[in-house]
Write a protein that holds these residues in place. Structure first.
Motif, short mmCIF file in Angstrom:
data_model
loop_
_atom_site.label_atom_id
_atom_site.label_comp_id
_atom_site.label_asym_id
_atom_site.label_seq_id
_atom_site.Cartn_x
_atom_site.Cartn_y
_atom_site.Cartn_z
N MET A 1 0.83 -1.20 0.00
CA MET A 1 0.00 0.00 0.00
C MET A 1 0.87 1.26 0.00
O MET A 1 0.54 2.22 -0.67
N ALA A 3 3.81 1.66 -1.27
CA ALA A 3 4.40 1.86 -2.60
C ALA A 3 3.41 2.55 -3.53
O ALA A 3 3.79 3.43 -4.30
N ILE A 4 2.14 2.17 -3.46
CA ILE A 4 1.12 2.78 -4.31
C ILE A 4 0.95 4.25 -3.95
O ILE A 4 0.86 5.11 -4.82
N ILE A 5 0.92 4.54 -2.65
CA ILE A 5 0.79 5.93 -2.21
C ILE A 5 1.99 6.74 -2.64
O ILE A 5 1.86 7.87 -3.13
N MET A 7 3.95 6.19 -5.24
CA MET A 7 3.85 6.41 -6.69
C MET A 7 2.82 7.49 -7.01
O MET A 7 3.04 8.32 -7.89
N THR A 8 1.72 7.49 -6.28
CA THR A 8 0.68 8.49 -6.50
C THR A 8 1.17 9.88 -6.14
O THR A 8 0.97 10.84 -6.90
N THR A 10 4.24 10.90 -6.08
CA THR A 10 5.24 11.27 -7.08
C THR A 10 4.57 11.76 -8.36
O THR A 10 4.98 12.77 -8.94
N SER A 35 -1.46 9.96 2.42
CA SER A 35 -0.88 10.75 1.33
C SER A 35 -0.49 12.14 1.82
O SER A 35 0.57 12.65 1.48
#
Length: 50
Positions: A1, A3-5, A7-8, A10, A35
């Motif tokens: 989770m 990693a997804i945050i 990437m978002t 970024t 976030s």
């Protein structure tokens, strides 16, 4: 989770940077707590490069 945050955040940072370079004012609304904490930690003004 996380990693997804990351990437978002970024991706958001890259969009913010693009508009700011065009002398546009940018406001980001609606981030969830995780976030928002990450944005406060790393900031949006310096997107990462690949």
């Amino acid at each position: 989770m996380v990693a997804i945050i990351l990437m978002t955040v970024t991706a958001i940072a890259k969009v913010v940077d693009k508009y700011q370079k065009g002398n546009k004012r940018v406001t980001v609304n609606g981030l969830n707590e995780e976030s928002r904490a990450l944005v406060n930690c790393v900031g949006l003004s310096a997107p990462t490069a690949h």
